[in-house]
Write an enzyme that holds these catalytic residues in place. Structure first.
Site, PDB file in Angstrom:
ATOM      1  N   ARG A  22       0.802  -1.229   0.000  1.00 47.47           N
ATOM      2  CA  ARG A  22       0.000   0.000   0.000  1.00 47.47           C
ATOM      3  C   ARG A  22       0.838   1.284   0.000  1.00 47.47           C
ATOM      4  O   ARG A  22       0.305   2.375  -0.135  1.00 47.47           O
ATOM      5  CB  ARG A  22      -0.966  -0.015   1.202  1.00 47.47           C
ATOM      6  CG  ARG A  22      -2.144  -0.932   0.979  1.00 47.47           C
ATOM      7  CD  ARG A  22      -2.996  -1.043   2.211  1.00 47.47           C
ATOM      8  NE  ARG A  22      -2.363  -1.886   3.224  1.00 47.47           N
ATOM      9  CZ  ARG A  22      -2.739  -1.940   4.492  1.00 47.47           C
ATOM     10  NH1 ARG A  22      -3.733  -1.177   4.917  1.00 47.47           N
ATOM     11  NH2 ARG A  22      -2.134  -2.737   5.350  1.00 47.47           N
ATOM     12  N   LYS A  29       9.177  -0.981   2.481  1.00 53.83           N
ATOM     13  CA  LYS A  29       8.436  -0.086   3.384  1.00 53.83           C
ATOM     14  C   LYS A  29       9.291   0.497   4.498  1.00 53.83           C
ATOM     15  O   LYS A  29       9.233   1.699   4.766  1.00 53.83           O
ATOM     16  CB  LYS A  29       7.238  -0.835   3.982  1.00 53.83           C
ATOM     17  CG  LYS A  29       6.511   0.004   5.017  1.00 53.83           C
ATOM     18  CD  LYS A  29       5.093  -0.409   5.241  1.00 53.83           C
ATOM     19  CE  LYS A  29       4.922  -1.641   6.065  1.00 53.83           C
ATOM     20  NZ  LYS A  29       3.513  -1.906   6.384  1.00 53.83           N
ATOM     21  N   GLY A  85       3.852 -15.184   7.623  1.00 58.09           N
ATOM     22  CA  GLY A  85       3.221 -14.771   8.876  1.00 58.09           C
ATOM     23  C   GLY A  85       4.222 -14.329   9.928  1.00 58.09           C
ATOM     24  O   GLY A  85       5.415 -14.611   9.822  1.00 58.09           O
ATOM     25  N   THR A  86       3.699 -13.635  10.937  1.00 62.84           N
ATOM     26  CA  THR A  86       4.586 -13.049  11.954  1.00 62.84           C
ATOM     27  C   THR A  86       5.286 -14.132  12.785  1.00 62.84           C
ATOM     28  O   THR A  86       6.434 -13.949  13.205  1.00 62.84           O
ATOM     29  CB  THR A  86       3.784 -12.130  12.891  1.00 62.84           C
ATOM     30  OG1 THR A  86       2.609 -12.814  13.334  1.00 62.84           O
ATOM     31  CG2 THR A  86       3.363 -10.848  12.195  1.00 62.84           C
ATOM     32  N   GLU A 159      -7.236 -12.839  15.775  1.00 64.28           N
ATOM     33  CA  GLU A 159      -7.104 -11.922  14.636  1.00 64.28           C
ATOM     34  C   GLU A 159      -8.485 -11.494  14.139  1.00 64.28           C
ATOM     35  O   GLU A 159      -9.455 -12.257  14.240  1.00 64.28           O
ATOM     36  CB  GLU A 159      -6.323 -12.598  13.502  1.00 64.28           C
ATOM     37  CG  GLU A 159      -4.860 -12.811  13.827  1.00 64.28           C
ATOM     38  CD  GLU A 159      -4.158 -11.530  14.247  1.00 64.28           C
ATOM     39  OE1 GLU A 159      -4.108 -10.576  13.446  1.00 64.28           O
ATOM     40  OE2 GLU A 159      -3.668 -11.453  15.393  1.00 64.28           O
ATOM     41  N   ALA A 385      30.957  43.628  -3.787  1.00 63.47           N
ATOM     42  CA  ALA A 385      29.875  42.929  -4.479  1.00 63.47           C
ATOM     43  C   ALA A 385      30.374  42.257  -5.755  1.00 63.47           C
ATOM     44  O   ALA A 385      31.187  42.818  -6.480  1.00 63.47           O
ATOM     45  CB  ALA A 385      28.762  43.918  -4.824  1.00 63.47           C
ATOM     46  N   TYR A 392      38.602  26.917  -9.871  1.00 64.23           N
ATOM     47  CA  TYR A 392      38.535  25.664 -10.639  1.00 64.23           C
ATOM     48  C   TYR A 392      38.951  25.922 -12.080  1.00 64.23           C
ATOM     49  O   TYR A 392      38.415  26.816 -12.737  1.00 64.23           O
ATOM     50  CB  TYR A 392      37.075  25.180 -10.584  1.00 64.23           C
ATOM     51  CG  TYR A 392      36.806  23.831 -11.200  1.00 64.23           C
ATOM     52  CD1 TYR A 392      37.608  22.733 -10.905  1.00 64.23           C
ATOM     53  CD2 TYR A 392      35.732  23.654 -12.073  1.00 64.23           C
ATOM     54  CE1 TYR A 392      37.330  21.495 -11.454  1.00 64.23           C
ATOM     55  CE2 TYR A 392      35.446  22.413 -12.619  1.00 64.23           C
ATOM     56  CZ  TYR A 392      36.253  21.330 -12.302  1.00 64.23           C
ATOM     57  OH  TYR A 392      35.980  20.107 -12.850  1.00 64.23           O
TER      58      TYR A 392
HETATM   59  C1  UD1 Z   1      -0.339  -8.157  13.337  1.00 64.72           C
HETATM   60  C2  UD1 Z   1      -0.849  -8.995  14.498  1.00 64.72           C
HETATM   61  C3  UD1 Z   1      -2.103  -8.354  15.065  1.00 64.72           C
HETATM   62  C4  UD1 Z   1      -1.814  -6.937  15.489  1.00 64.72           C
HETATM   63  C5  UD1 Z   1      -1.208  -6.152  14.347  1.00 64.72           C
HETATM   64  C6  UD1 Z   1      -0.724  -4.821  14.835  1.00 64.72           C
HETATM   65  C7  UD1 Z   1      -0.282 -11.305  13.957  1.00 64.72           C
HETATM   66  C8  UD1 Z   1      -0.774 -12.586  13.437  1.00 64.72           C
HETATM   67  N1  UD1 Z   1      -1.168 -10.326  13.996  1.00 64.72           N
HETATM   68  O1  UD1 Z   1      -1.327  -8.192  12.331  1.00 64.72           O
HETATM   69  O2  UD1 Z   1      -2.562  -9.088  16.174  1.00 64.72           O
HETATM   70  O3  UD1 Z   1      -2.996  -6.314  15.943  1.00 64.72           O
HETATM   71  O4  UD1 Z   1      -0.083  -6.842  13.792  1.00 64.72           O
HETATM   72  O5  UD1 Z   1      -0.331  -4.032  13.752  1.00 64.72           O
HETATM   73  O6  UD1 Z   1       0.872 -11.194  14.355  1.00 64.72           O
HETATM   74  N2  UD1 Z   1       5.902  -9.401   8.902  1.00 64.72           N
HETATM   75  C9  UD1 Z   1       7.003 -10.119   8.510  1.00 64.72           C
HETATM   76  N3  UD1 Z   1       6.838 -11.333   7.925  1.00 64.72           N
HETATM   77  C10 UD1 Z   1       5.624 -11.892   7.719  1.00 64.72           C
HETATM   78  C11 UD1 Z   1       4.486 -11.157   8.132  1.00 64.72           C
HETATM   79  C12 UD1 Z   1       4.663  -9.916   8.706  1.00 64.72           C
HETATM   80  O7  UD1 Z   1       8.133  -9.665   8.671  1.00 64.72           O
HETATM   81  O8  UD1 Z   1       5.569 -12.999   7.210  1.00 64.72           O
HETATM   82  C13 UD1 Z   1       6.088  -8.086   9.528  1.00 64.72           C
HETATM   83  C14 UD1 Z   1       5.503  -6.963   8.698  1.00 64.72           C
HETATM   84  O9  UD1 Z   1       6.499  -6.404   7.856  1.00 64.72           O
HETATM   85  C15 UD1 Z   1       5.065  -5.965   9.763  1.00 64.72           C
HETATM   86  C16 UD1 Z   1       4.715  -6.850  10.962  1.00 64.72           C
HETATM   87  O10 UD1 Z   1       5.384  -8.069  10.733  1.00 64.72           O
HETATM   88  O11 UD1 Z   1       6.114  -5.113  10.149  1.00 64.72           O
HETATM   89  C17 UD1 Z   1       3.227  -7.051  11.102  1.00 64.72           C
HETATM   90  O12 UD1 Z   1       2.740  -7.643   9.946  1.00 64.72           O
HETATM   91  P1  UD1 Z   1       1.298  -7.339   9.391  1.00 64.72           P
HETATM   92  O13 UD1 Z   1       1.057  -8.130   8.197  1.00 64.72           O
HETATM   93  O14 UD1 Z   1       1.094  -5.867   9.312  1.00 64.72           O
HETATM   94  O15 UD1 Z   1       0.417  -7.938  10.590  1.00 64.72           O
HETATM   95  P2  UD1 Z   1      -1.117  -7.768  10.778  1.00 64.72           P
HETATM   96  O16 UD1 Z   1      -1.826  -8.763   9.972  1.00 64.72           O
HETATM   97  O17 UD1 Z   1      -1.493  -6.356  10.629  1.00 64.72           O
END
Ligand code: UD1
Ligand code: CA
Length: 462
Positions: A22, A29, A85-86, A159, A385, A392
């Protein structure tokens, strides 16, 4: 309850692998800048204030670019090839997380969290406990919800996409910042499943695991909600930029700096001010700027890595970079002072004067329309002035030396290398190619002649 206020047992993992679609940009980012520095840089700076034993950054999208830009050599980099995923992201850091230490998880796109807030989170966490930074939001849409039992103990994070009607009504959200003992991460992360709506390994699922094992999960909230706001698009980036700038402006006001309008100042680095400093509107400060007591800065000035000593006045529309300005100088309006310049006490640099890599001595003046480059100028010199130091030759740069008490007439060209000796005077319009002797008048221009009866050319008819 013992907490790790002794931060050296702390590991910090910063998640920075996300795409940031986005942002509509090819730049990863976390490299987008807020107050002149990448988002990730802000997070690292805050992390460092906790003196952790290690900082590990999880990169993925544009990872090489991120590594190149953030080149501190004590950082540990973990690569997450696919963003699954995180939980999967923290898993990539796992080999670096030593047992019997704790890990604080931060997000690379949440730049404004305060160190005091993180310290508070650490302080509420007992040994072998987990802790969450939560926030109460009027509109919780999009965030994970904090689920508590009748005794108010945290039992899970759900979530948005997985939440029931009842859970969606919860206003307490997961900011994403959490503190977990490493032994638990080693135990729990490999057990995460991606059997959810998004087919992701949720870090948040470990909270449910902890609760099931009766491990206490403490929580704390930031002082201001913006501390935990993330950047997902340019609107949010701009919003956080304004919040950051307002905070910096308030700090200056609290220190007694007079800001004509605190909403019209931009600080991209640090500004330290002694007493009675006044700053007019629309000034930008970059890098490290130091302003001595009684310094006044006019509207629309840009100062980057500059030291300004007491009582110097900088008039509007000046650009000053990598320079040292002594006390009681007068600069501008419309002056440009470039890197490597040092002004001594009471020097005056006026409108449309450019000074580069030069020393200007005590009380010397260049008040109008000049270029002074690679020069050493003594005391009480007056530069007329339109004077240009021709430093150079198209290939190399040369020095001009102007000794004490010299007077340079207007529109003089000084062809470097050249020395104008003590007390000498240069007649206006001269092109000086040779050193001038002390105390002399030097003129180097064609003699004035008048031709009578001379006719101006007229237009030829076709
Ligand atoms: C996550 C949380 C959610 C919380 C929200 C806050 C989880 C499952 N959910 O959701 O509970 O309210 O953040 O903003 O953790 N990232 C990675 N690798 C990945 C996925 C994400 O490095 O595979 C990083 C992203 O760059 C970002 C952060 O983790 O900096 C959060 O990722 P994002 O996808 O924004 O999480 P949300 O789904 O918003
Ligand atoms: Ca997010």
């Amino acid at each position: 309850m013992k907490s790790i206020l002794d931060f050296n047992q702390l590991n910090i993992v910063i998640l920075a692998a996300g795409v940031g679609k986005r942002m509509q940009s090819t730049l990863p980012k976390v490299l987008h800048t807020l107050a002149g520095y990448p988002l990730l840089r802000h997070v690292i700076n805050t992390a460092r204030l906790l003196s952790p034993s290690k900082i590990c950054i999880v990169i993925g999208h544009g990872g090489e670019m991120v590594r190149k830009e953030i080149s501190d050599d004590d950082l540990i980099w973990a690569v997450q090839e696919e963003q699954l995923g995180t939980g999967h992201a923290v898993m990539q850091a796992l080999p670096n997380l030593s047992n019997n230490e704790k890990t604080l998880v931060l997000y690379g796109d949440v730049p404004l969290v305060k160190v005091e807030t993180l310290k508070k989170l650490i302080a509420v966490t007992g040994e072998k406990q987990c802790a969450l930074m939560t926030a109460i939001l009027p509109d919780a849409t999009g965030y994970g919800r904090i689920v508590r039992d009748g005794a108010k103990n945290i039992t899970a994070i759900v979530e948005q996409k997985e939440a029931s009607e009842e859970q969606l009504a919860i206003h307490e959200i997961n900011t994403g910042i959490m503190l977990v003992p490493n032994e638990y991460l080693h135990d729990w992360l490999p057990k995460l499943k991606n059997s959810n709506v998004q087919r992701e390994y949720y870090l948040t699922d470990i909270i449910g695991m902890a609760a099931k094992l009766n491990i206490e999960i403490s929580s704390t909230q930031p002082v201001s909600a913006w501390e935990v706001m993330g950047v997902n698009n340019k609107c949010q980036l701009a919003e956080l930029e304004r919040i950051y700038q307002k905070e910096r402006a308030n700090e200056l006001l609290e220190q007694g700096v007079k800001l004509i309008d605190p909403s019209r100042i931009d600080i991209r680095g640090t500004v330290s001010c002694e007493s009675d400093v006044e700053i007019d509107i629309n000034c930008i400060f970059e890098g490290k700027v130091k302003l001595g007591s009684g310094v006044k800065i006019g509207a629309n000035c840009i100062l980057k890595n500059v030291t300004v000593a007491a009582n110097t006045v900088i008039h509007p529309y000046c650009l000053i970079e990598e320079a040292k300005i002594a006390d009681e100088c007068r600069i501008g309006p419309f002056a440009r002072i470039r890197p490597g310049t040092a002004l001594s006490s009471k020097a005056h640099i006026g409108n449309f004067v450019e000074v580069k890599n030069s020393q200007i001595g005590l009380g010397s003046k260049a008040n109008h329309l000049s270029y002074i480059g690679d020069s050493i100028i003594g005391k009480r010199v007056n530069i007329g002035a339109g004077t240009i130091t021709c430093n150079y030759d198209g290939a190399n740069k040369y020095q001009t030396v102007i000794e004490d008490d010299v007077f340079i007439g207007s529109d003089t060209q000084l062809i470097a290398p050249v020395r104008v000796s003590k007390g000498s005077t240069i007649g206006a319009g001269s092109t000086i190619t040779k050193d001038t002797p002390e105390g002399t008048l030097t003129l180097a221009r064609s003699k004035q002649i008048s031709i009578s009866g001379w006719k101006r050319p007229t237009k030829t008819k076709k």
